[in-house]
Design a protein around this motif. Structure first.
Motif, PDB file in Angstrom:
ATOM      1  N   ALA A   9       0.833  -1.206   0.000  1.00  0.00           N
ATOM      2  CA  ALA A   9       0.000   0.000   0.000  1.00  0.00           C
ATOM      3  C   ALA A   9       0.866   1.254   0.000  1.00  0.00           C
ATOM      4  O   ALA A   9       0.513   2.261  -0.622  1.00  0.00           O
ATOM      5  CB  ALA A   9      -0.924   0.001   1.213  1.00  0.00           C
ATOM      6  N   ASP A  10       2.010   1.214   0.691  1.00  0.00           N
ATOM      7  CA  ASP A  10       2.899   2.374   0.754  1.00  0.00           C
ATOM      8  C   ASP A  10       3.467   2.718  -0.624  1.00  0.00           C
ATOM      9  O   ASP A  10       3.524   3.890  -1.002  1.00  0.00           O
ATOM     10  CB  ASP A  10       4.043   2.137   1.741  1.00  0.00           C
ATOM     11  CG  ASP A  10       3.560   2.050   3.177  1.00  0.00           C
ATOM     12  OD1 ASP A  10       2.470   2.582   3.480  1.00  0.00           O
ATOM     13  OD2 ASP A  10       4.276   1.453   3.999  1.00  0.00           O
ATOM     14  N   ASP A  11       3.888   1.695  -1.382  1.00  0.00           N
ATOM     15  CA  ASP A  11       4.412   1.937  -2.734  1.00  0.00           C
ATOM     16  C   ASP A  11       3.335   2.530  -3.628  1.00  0.00           C
ATOM     17  O   ASP A  11       3.583   3.472  -4.387  1.00  0.00           O
ATOM     18  CB  ASP A  11       4.940   0.640  -3.355  1.00  0.00           C
ATOM     19  CG  ASP A  11       6.200   0.130  -2.681  1.00  0.00           C
ATOM     20  OD1 ASP A  11       6.844   0.912  -1.955  1.00  0.00           O
ATOM     21  OD2 ASP A  11       6.530  -1.052  -2.878  1.00  0.00           O
ATOM     22  N   ALA A  12       2.128   1.991  -3.530  1.00  0.00           N
ATOM     23  CA  ALA A  12       1.022   2.501  -4.338  1.00  0.00           C
ATOM     24  C   ALA A  12       0.719   3.951  -3.982  1.00  0.00           C
ATOM     25  O   ALA A  12       0.534   4.795  -4.869  1.00  0.00           O
ATOM     26  CB  ALA A  12      -0.218   1.635  -4.136  1.00  0.00           C
ATOM     27  N   ALA A  13       0.687   4.264  -2.693  1.00  0.00           N
ATOM     28  CA  ALA A  13       0.381   5.631  -2.254  1.00  0.00           C
ATOM     29  C   ALA A  13       1.450   6.619  -2.714  1.00  0.00           C
ATOM     30  O   ALA A  13       1.131   7.753  -3.096  1.00  0.00           O
ATOM     31  CB  ALA A  13       0.241   5.669  -0.738  1.00  0.00           C
ATOM     32  N   ALA A  43      -4.129  -7.470  -3.862  1.00  0.00           N
ATOM     33  CA  ALA A  43      -3.221  -6.469  -4.444  1.00  0.00           C
ATOM     34  C   ALA A  43      -3.898  -5.104  -4.466  1.00  0.00           C
ATOM     35  O   ALA A  43      -5.126  -4.991  -4.456  1.00  0.00           O
ATOM     36  CB  ALA A  43      -2.845  -6.872  -5.864  1.00  0.00           C
ATOM     37  N   TRP A  44      -3.087  -4.072  -4.506  1.00  0.00           N
ATOM     38  CA  TRP A  44      -3.566  -2.710  -4.700  1.00  0.00           C
ATOM     39  C   TRP A  44      -3.544  -2.449  -6.198  1.00  0.00           C
ATOM     40  O   TRP A  44      -2.541  -2.697  -6.867  1.00  0.00           O
ATOM     41  CB  TRP A  44      -2.678  -1.718  -3.962  1.00  0.00           C
ATOM     42  CG  TRP A  44      -2.827  -1.836  -2.482  1.00  0.00           C
ATOM     43  CD1 TRP A  44      -2.081  -2.604  -1.640  1.00  0.00           C
ATOM     44  CD2 TRP A  44      -3.801  -1.199  -1.676  1.00  0.00           C
ATOM     45  NE1 TRP A  44      -2.542  -2.471  -0.359  1.00  0.00           N
ATOM     46  CE2 TRP A  44      -3.593  -1.607  -0.347  1.00  0.00           C
ATOM     47  CE3 TRP A  44      -4.844  -0.306  -1.946  1.00  0.00           C
ATOM     48  CZ2 TRP A  44      -4.389  -1.158   0.704  1.00  0.00           C
ATOM     49  CZ3 TRP A  44      -5.620   0.143  -0.892  1.00  0.00           C
ATOM     50  CH2 TRP A  44      -5.388  -0.286   0.412  1.00  0.00           C
ATOM     51  N   VAL A  45      -4.644  -1.943  -6.740  1.00  0.00           N
ATOM     52  CA  VAL A  45      -4.765  -1.702  -8.175  1.00  0.00           C
ATOM     53  C   VAL A  45      -4.948  -0.209  -8.402  1.00  0.00           C
ATOM     54  O   VAL A  45      -5.839   0.412  -7.827  1.00  0.00           O
ATOM     55  CB  VAL A  45      -5.957  -2.471  -8.777  1.00  0.00           C
ATOM     56  CG1 VAL A  45      -6.043  -2.228 -10.276  1.00  0.00           C
ATOM     57  CG2 VAL A  45      -5.838  -3.950  -8.481  1.00  0.00           C
ATOM     58  N   VAL A  59       6.145   3.586 -12.929  1.00  0.00           N
ATOM     59  CA  VAL A  59       5.813   2.283 -12.344  1.00  0.00           C
ATOM     60  C   VAL A  59       7.090   1.531 -12.000  1.00  0.00           C
ATOM     61  O   VAL A  59       7.199   0.923 -10.936  1.00  0.00           O
ATOM     62  CB  VAL A  59       4.938   1.459 -13.316  1.00  0.00           C
ATOM     63  CG1 VAL A  59       4.818   0.022 -12.857  1.00  0.00           C
ATOM     64  CG2 VAL A  59       3.565   2.091 -13.439  1.00  0.00           C
ATOM     65  N   ASP A  60       8.063   1.580 -12.881  1.00  0.00           N
ATOM     66  CA  ASP A  60       9.326   0.888 -12.636  1.00  0.00           C
ATOM     67  C   ASP A  60      10.033   1.445 -11.404  1.00  0.00           C
ATOM     68  O   ASP A  60      10.676   0.706 -10.668  1.00  0.00           O
ATOM     69  CB  ASP A  60      10.241   1.000 -13.856  1.00  0.00           C
ATOM     70  CG  ASP A  60       9.715   0.216 -15.051  1.00  0.00           C
ATOM     71  OD1 ASP A  60       8.906  -0.709 -14.844  1.00  0.00           O
ATOM     72  OD2 ASP A  60      10.111   0.539 -16.180  1.00  0.00           O
ATOM     73  N   VAL A  61       9.917   2.718 -11.161  1.00  0.00           N
ATOM     74  CA  VAL A  61      10.591   3.356 -10.026  1.00  0.00           C
ATOM     75  C   VAL A  61       9.908   3.010  -8.702  1.00  0.00           C
ATOM     76  O   VAL A  61      10.569   2.810  -7.692  1.00  0.00           O
ATOM     77  CB  VAL A  61      10.625   4.891 -10.224  1.00  0.00           C
ATOM     78  CG1 VAL A  61      11.144   5.592  -8.989  1.00  0.00           C
ATOM     79  CG2 VAL A  61      11.462   5.253 -11.438  1.00  0.00           C
ATOM     80  N   TYR A  62       8.578   2.912  -8.712  1.00  0.00           N
ATOM     81  CA  TYR A  62       7.827   2.744  -7.471  1.00  0.00           C
ATOM     82  C   TYR A  62       7.453   1.302  -7.151  1.00  0.00           C
ATOM     83  O   TYR A  62       6.722   1.045  -6.200  1.00  0.00           O
ATOM     84  CB  TYR A  62       6.571   3.623  -7.503  1.00  0.00           C
ATOM     85  CG  TYR A  62       6.903   5.085  -7.345  1.00  0.00           C
ATOM     86  CD1 TYR A  62       7.011   5.656  -6.087  1.00  0.00           C
ATOM     87  CD2 TYR A  62       7.144   5.881  -8.451  1.00  0.00           C
ATOM     88  CE1 TYR A  62       7.328   6.989  -5.940  1.00  0.00           C
ATOM     89  CE2 TYR A  62       7.467   7.223  -8.316  1.00  0.00           C
ATOM     90  CZ  TYR A  62       7.551   7.769  -7.056  1.00  0.00           C
ATOM     91  OH  TYR A  62       7.878   9.091  -6.911  1.00  0.00           O
ATOM     92  N   GLY A  63       7.920   0.348  -7.908  1.00  0.00           N
ATOM     93  CA  GLY A  63       7.749  -1.061  -7.546  1.00  0.00           C
ATOM     94  C   GLY A  63       6.421  -1.682  -7.926  1.00  0.00           C
ATOM     95  O   GLY A  63       6.039  -2.698  -7.364  1.00  0.00           O
TER      96      GLY A  63
END
Length: 88
Positions: A9-13, A43-45, A59-63
């Motif tokens: 959730a942290d990566d998505a946020a 998963a977070w979508v 997307v590549d940077v944030y996992g």
């Protein structure tokens, strides 16, 4: 490919914040895959408008990951030469 998936959730946020600062519209929700009973495993979508090359770079940077993405990572995964022995 218009959906971006995250396990964290942290990566998505973090990506949502970065995208919104650049003017993108975002929508984040949880989604379970077939056979998942535990809500914590979902998963977070993330959906983004507009979906363009800049989003894919971020997307590549944030996992995050995208289903059907057949691009190879910039650096190959470091795999061991053989199996590790834990006990002698």
């Amino acid at each position: 490919m218009s959906q971006i998936y995250f396990d964290s959730a942290d990566d998505a946020a973090e990506l949502v914040d970065a995208l919104e600062r650049e003017g993108y519209l975002t929508s984040l929700r949880r989604e379970g895959f077939a056979g998942e009973d535990d809500g914590e495993d979902h998963a977070w979508v993330l959906q983004v408008e507009p979906y363009d090359d800049r989003v894919i770079e971020m997307v590549d940077v944030y996992g995050g990951w995208m289903p059907g993405d057949d691009r190879l990572p910039a650096t190959p995964v470091d795999l061991p030469e053989g199996p590790k022995r834990l006990k002698d």
